[in-house]
Design an enzyme around this catalytic site. Structure first.
Site, mmCIF file in Angstrom:
data_model
loop_
_atom_site.group_PDB
_atom_site.id
_atom_site.type_symbol
_atom_site.label_atom_id
_atom_site.label_comp_id
_atom_site.label_asym_id
_atom_site.label_seq_id
_atom_site.Cartn_x
_atom_site.Cartn_y
_atom_site.Cartn_z
ATOM 1 N N ARG A 90 39.970 -16.964 -2.403
ATOM 2 C CA ARG A 90 38.740 -16.629 -1.690
ATOM 3 C C ARG A 90 37.544 -16.738 -2.617
ATOM 4 N NH1 ARG A 90 38.340 -10.886 1.287
ATOM 5 N NH2 ARG A 90 38.059 -10.137 -0.841
ATOM 6 N N THR A 106 31.089 -16.523 -0.930
ATOM 7 C CA THR A 106 31.093 -16.850 0.500
ATOM 8 C C THR A 106 32.222 -16.159 1.261
ATOM 9 O OG1 THR A 106 32.559 -18.772 0.237
ATOM 10 C CG2 THR A 106 30.184 -19.119 -0.068
ATOM 11 N N ASP A 158 44.004 -4.710 -3.577
ATOM 12 C CA ASP A 158 44.339 -6.129 -3.659
ATOM 13 C C ASP A 158 45.856 -6.266 -3.755
ATOM 14 O OD1 ASP A 158 44.997 -8.727 -4.995
ATOM 15 O OD2 ASP A 158 42.828 -8.982 -4.878
ATOM 16 N N ASP A 189 47.234 -8.328 -6.763
ATOM 17 C CA ASP A 189 47.146 -7.616 -8.031
ATOM 18 C C ASP A 189 48.193 -6.514 -8.123
ATOM 19 O OD1 ASP A 189 45.105 -9.137 -9.076
ATOM 20 O OD2 ASP A 189 43.515 -7.773 -8.458
#
Length: 223
Positions: A118, A122, A214, A217
């Site tokens: 990602r 944006t 996340d 992660d």
């Protein structure tokens, strides 16, 4: 908390083809994933277990055919999966955690990978790798990623599968945000979504709240 019951009911009524997996064991394991103190080893194990459980629901209506089988006592007409083997496609890298759980359920599944990251500005997905099995049009495809946040990565991966000929696709995730569900179903109205939980929504950084942080992660112990 997760999306409140009335809001969830309204969402599911407004957007067909979304299937939360409400089994008590699934919900218990989701709560264990949420804990900030859950370490990568346990986190990976839980994601794998949940991959098996949610994929079980996503494959409930696979087609069967009957074939003659010799038992120790006689010949019997028995049900087996029809057609080519299932295909499981991981949206890298976090999807690989779910992939292992799906393969425990369906070890003969063919495996594909779509690599997306990602863009931090944006929030749009950028493709960096794709490797898919042959004959996608003849297989049921499970597209897996723990998180359905904005929905852009999942929608982009599904577009890639459609371009490669896939026609029977199911999206499997653990945590889904209403925003991601809406975008994905707007772009792919015919692809069902199987999610362990539908959470409240996204924050300003496009993280699912309350979520799990996340997922990639936490699976791999990175920052």
């Amino acid at each position: 908390m997760s999306l409140d019951p009335s809001s969830r009911a309204a969402l599911l009524e407004r957007i067909p083809g979304v299937f939360p997996v409400d089994h008590p064991l699934v919900q218990h394991k989701i709560s264990s994933l949420r804990r900030v103190e859950t370490q990568p080893r346990e986190f990976r194990s839980l994601v794998e277990e949940l991959g098996t459980l949610v994929a079980y629901e996503a494959t409930r209506d696979l087609q069967l055919e009957t074939v003659p089988i010799e038992t120790p006592l006689e010949t019997a007409e028995c049900p087996v999966l029809a057609g080519k083997n299932l295909c499981t496609v991981s949206i890298m890298r976090a999807g690989n955690g779910l992939l292992e759980g799906v393969l425990k359920l369906a070890p003969d599944s063919r495996v594909g990978h779509v690599g997306l990251y990602r863009d931090p500005k944006t929030k749009r997905p950028i493709e960096y790798y794709t490797k898919l099995p042959h004959a996608l049009g003849e297989r049921t495809v499970l597209l897996v990623d723990p998180m359905l946040a904005t929905g852009h990565s999942a929608a982009a991966a599904a577009h890639k599968l459609v371009e490669m000929g896939a026609s029977r696709i199911r999206f499997v995730c653990l945590f889904a945000a209403p925003e991601g569900i809406e975008l994905f179903k707007r772009e792919h109205p015919d692809i069902p979504i199987y999610a362990a939980v539908i959470d409240r929504g996204l924050d300003d950084n496009a993280y699912i709240r309350p979520g799990v942080g996340d997922a990639g992660d936490r699976i791999y112990g990175t920052q």
